[in-house]
Enzyme design. Structure first.
Site, PDB file in Angstrom:
ATOM      1  N   ASP A  67       0.805  -1.223   0.000  1.00 38.34           N
ATOM      2  CA  ASP A  67       0.000   0.000   0.000  1.00 38.34           C
ATOM      3  C   ASP A  67       0.837   1.270   0.000  1.00 38.34           C
ATOM      4  OD1 ASP A  67       0.893  -0.511   2.577  1.00 38.34           O
ATOM      5  OD2 ASP A  67      -1.098  -0.944   3.372  1.00 38.34           O
ATOM      6  N   ASN A 136      -7.806  -2.638  14.425  1.00 36.20           N
ATOM      7  CA  ASN A 136      -9.199  -2.858  13.988  1.00 36.20           C
ATOM      8  C   ASN A 136      -9.334  -4.066  13.053  1.00 36.20           C
ATOM      9  OD1 ASN A 136      -8.101  -1.925  11.599  1.00 36.20           O
ATOM     10  ND2 ASN A 136      -9.556  -0.263  11.290  1.00 36.20           N
TER      11      ASN A 136
HETATM   12  C1  F6R Z   1       1.330  -1.196   6.141  1.00 32.60           C
HETATM   13  C2  F6R Z   1       0.011  -1.857   6.219  1.00 32.60           C
HETATM   14  C3  F6R Z   1      -0.805  -1.777   7.449  1.00 32.60           C
HETATM   15  C4  F6R Z   1      -0.004  -2.033   8.722  1.00 32.60           C
HETATM   16  C5  F6R Z   1      -0.919  -1.949   9.947  1.00 32.60           C
HETATM   17  C6  F6R Z   1      -0.130  -2.101  11.234  1.00 32.60           C
HETATM   18  O1  F6R Z   1       1.925  -1.425   4.896  1.00 32.60           O
HETATM   19  O2  F6R Z   1      -0.407  -2.434   5.259  1.00 32.60           O
HETATM   20  O3  F6R Z   1      -1.855  -2.708   7.372  1.00 32.60           O
HETATM   21  O4  F6R Z   1       0.588  -3.294   8.655  1.00 32.60           O
HETATM   22  O5  F6R Z   1      -1.595  -0.733   9.961  1.00 32.60           O
HETATM   23  O6  F6R Z   1       0.708  -0.992  11.384  1.00 32.60           O
HETATM   24  P1  F6R Z   1       1.809  -0.948  12.521  1.00 32.60           P
HETATM   25  O7  F6R Z   1       2.815  -1.972  12.167  1.00 32.60           O
HETATM   26  O8  F6R Z   1       2.387   0.449  12.429  1.00 32.60           O
HETATM   27  O9  F6R Z   1       1.132  -1.220  13.807  1.00 32.60           O
END
Ligand code: F6R
Length: 245
Positions: A67, A136
């Site tokens: 993403d 979430n």
């Molecule tokens: C990032 C992504 C998101 C993160 C998720 C967790 O490329 O696709 O789904 O993996 O928001 O983020 P963190 O690791 O910062 O808790």
């Protein structure tokens, strides 16, 4: 689904790095699907160390990221392209022209998203897709809702995701409200999925992914239908597990 509970964030990072390195060592021209955020930073450090110790070689690898924020150019220090360059690509021998991140500045995000999916197919598909998880239950930026998209698409970030990601920006107002993300179809087509999580704030979502029903309200729950999933979590993220399947 194979669930590995690591004693610490460091151990989670090392075990996840070993999973990626194993795929690359078995298939030197593997296509690896990558993620950003706080969770994989330690894993990228481990992979850089393994590369320096000549335990893994990225010279023939292609990477595709999940993403990107809409509206941020690749040189914005909070863009996911910038994250990938500074946390990983700049420190290993992957060819930059073999690294792909969705374009958050595309005029027609959905049309470019469809091109992104075609490119992944042309590459022969993803050998291993790394995913983090939102508290979430999102994976990639597939947010909870009534429906989920298959392909790479434009999405609106939920309030909870904007709040969670505000820690990386000067203020919450600066967090983009939209992103381009690989869809559930793209993630599920990967030959292997590696899901990593650490910290107590992920514990509830992790329990739902491992023990809950499949629901679009917890997009990550879809991975239960995949035949080759490895979940690597630390003890805090495992603290609400009701059962181990
Ligand atoms: C990032 C992504 C998101 C993160 C998720 C967790 O490329 O696709 O789904 O993996 O928001 O983020 P963190 O690791 O910062 O808790």
């Amino acid at each position: 689904m194979k669930v590995i509970i690591a004693k610490s964030y460091e151990e989670m990072s090392r075990l996840a790095a070993e999973e990626i390195a194993k795929v690359v060592n078995e298939k030197p021209n593997a296509v690896i699907g990558l993620a950003t955020g706080g969770t994989p930073v330690g894993m990228y450090k481990e992979l850089i160390d393994m590369y320096k110790e000549k335990k893994v070689d990225f010279s023939q690898v292609t990477s595709v990221n999940l993403d990107e924020y809409v509206g941020l150019s690749g040189d914005h220090n909070q863009s996911y392209r910038y994250f990938m360059n500074s946390n990983f690509f700049d420190h290993v021998n992957i060819r930059k022209d073999h690294t792909f991140v969705p374009n958050g500045l595309a005029k027609d995000i959905n049309a470019e998203g469809a091109e992104y999916d075609k490119k992944i197919e042309a590459l022969g598909g993803i050998d291993v897709q790394l995913v983090g998880i939102g508290s979430n239950g999102h994976i990639g930026f597939n947010e909870p809702g009534e429906e989920l998209d298959l392909g790479t698409h434009l999405t609106n970030l939920t309030e909870s995701t904007i709040e969670a990601n505000a820690r990386f920006f000067a203020s919450k107002d600066e967090v983009p409200t939209q992103a381009v993300t690989m869809g559930l179809g793209g993630i599920m087509k990967a030959k292997k999925i590696l899901l990593i999580a650490n910290g107590a704030e992920k514990a509830e979502a992790i329990n739902k992914v491992i023990n809950g029903k499949i629901t679009t309200q917890i997009p990550a729950s879809m991975v239960q239908m995949h035949r080759d999933v490895v979940v690597v979590i630390d003890e805090a993220a495992a603290s609400k597990l009701e059962n181990l399947k």
